[in-house]
Design a protein around this motif. Structure first.
Motif: not given
Length: 322
Positions: A87-95, A65-68, A114-116, A118-123
């Motif tokens: 780390x700021x990963x704001x360049x990532x764009x969810x599908x 995820x940190x490649x972004x 997809x690689x975080x 289960x149950x985790x998400x950005x809020x």
């Protein structure tokens, strides 16, 4: 106020270890060590899990995820034996990302990768702030405030050259004129203005219908907190204020404020609002406010839980301000 540090984003135990920020080799060793916690932030949102309870989620620095990553990691400090980074990963764009509906305040969508775990998400941090531990809340608020500052201060204010991150994320340096720049925090007063048994509340345009809060405003250059309280209340509601006292403070990373909770005694009651400042203001009794806080008032919704306005009103109703 004896309960001051129980406010949301207060009372954490993050050891910021500012003396290490300029030691690049030491910071790199912690970042790549076994006890590093790296927190991703995406467009101001924080990665949290609600299983089994709401908590922050950190990832190893090698996570894909940190490649972004937008820039270098920011060193936040130590949570006990663990070193904390973000780390700021704001360049990532969810599908499924819909830019038109994305709102930092009202959007309750949970964005997942997809690689975080289960149950985790950005809020949105405000949607979970009251459910986090004190240290989790402090860590995530600190990271959010720092990245907001980096985003809005990319260029030197003196000569206009693009500046560079330094001091593990706690400074930006201009490569041209050598001017150093530091994270800013904007002081804001928020006021419990009372007159006898009544408290003054107001609402801004665009708030959910029925939502009211305490009056608030930015402190101006050359102004004391007490003077700011009197000026803001008079500007917004036409009310004059006498004695003013300090209650508590709250770091508010939306984007970079420090809220100073104050109490003031009104010396007038006639409200005359400035429509360019607020939409409405009114006096309500302690009994009415108690109903609003319980969700039982027919017209008034309480201030957002977790905000210092809600905190102050709760303690006012409980007679625990002192």
């Amino acid at each position: 106020m004896k309960h001051a540090e129980t406010v949301t984003f207060g009372g954490g135990c993050l050891d910021r270890s500012a003396e290490l920020r300029g030691q690049a080799d030491v910071i790199a060793g912690h970042l790549n060590g076994a006890k590093a916690k790296v927190f991703p932030l995406w467009r101001g949102r924080v990665l949290v899990s609600d299983t089994p309870a709401v908590r922050s989620v950190s990832l190893p620095v090698t996570h894909d995820l940190f490649q972004h990553g937008q820039d270098s990691p920011v060193f936040l400090g130590f949570d006990g034996e663990y070193s904390c980074f973000a780390i700021d990963i704001s360049s990532w764009v969810p599908d499924d990302f819909d830019a038109d509906s994305f709102s930092k305040f009202h959007d309750t969508t949970v964005y997942t990768h997809p690689n975080v775990p289960d149950g985790a998400g950005f809020r949105e941090l405000r949607s979970v702030m009251t459910q986090l531990s004190a240290t989790d809340a402090e860590v995530l608020a600190t990271a959010k405030a720092l990245f907001s500052w980096h985003e809005s201060h990319q260029f030197c204010a003196k000569c206009g050259t693009k500046s560079e991150m330094a001091e593990s994320g706690w400074q930006r340096n201009c490569p041209s004129c050598k001017t150093p720049h530091f994270p800013r925090t904007d002081p804001v007063v928020i006021m419990l203005i009372t007159h006898g048994n009544d408290v003054l509340i107001g609402r801004s345009p665009g708030w959910p219908e029925g939502m009211y809060s305490l009056l608030a405003g930015f402190v101006e250059p050359g102004e004391t907190l007490e003077a700011a309280v009197r000026r803001e209340v008079n500007e917004e509601a036409g009310i004059t204020v006498g004695p003013v006292s300090y209650l508590a403070s709250q770091p508010w990373a939306f984007p970079s404020s420090l809220m100073f909770g104050c109490a003031g005694e009104a010396t007038s009651r006639d409200i005359k609002i400035d429509p360019s400042e607020i939409e409405d203001a009114r006096w309500i009794s302690r009994e009415e406010m108690a109903k609003a806080m319980r969700g039982e008032h027919p017209e008034i919704l309480p201030a957002r839980e977790g905000a210092i306005a809600h905190f102050i009103l709760f303690h006012w109703l409980s007679d625990t301000l002192k």
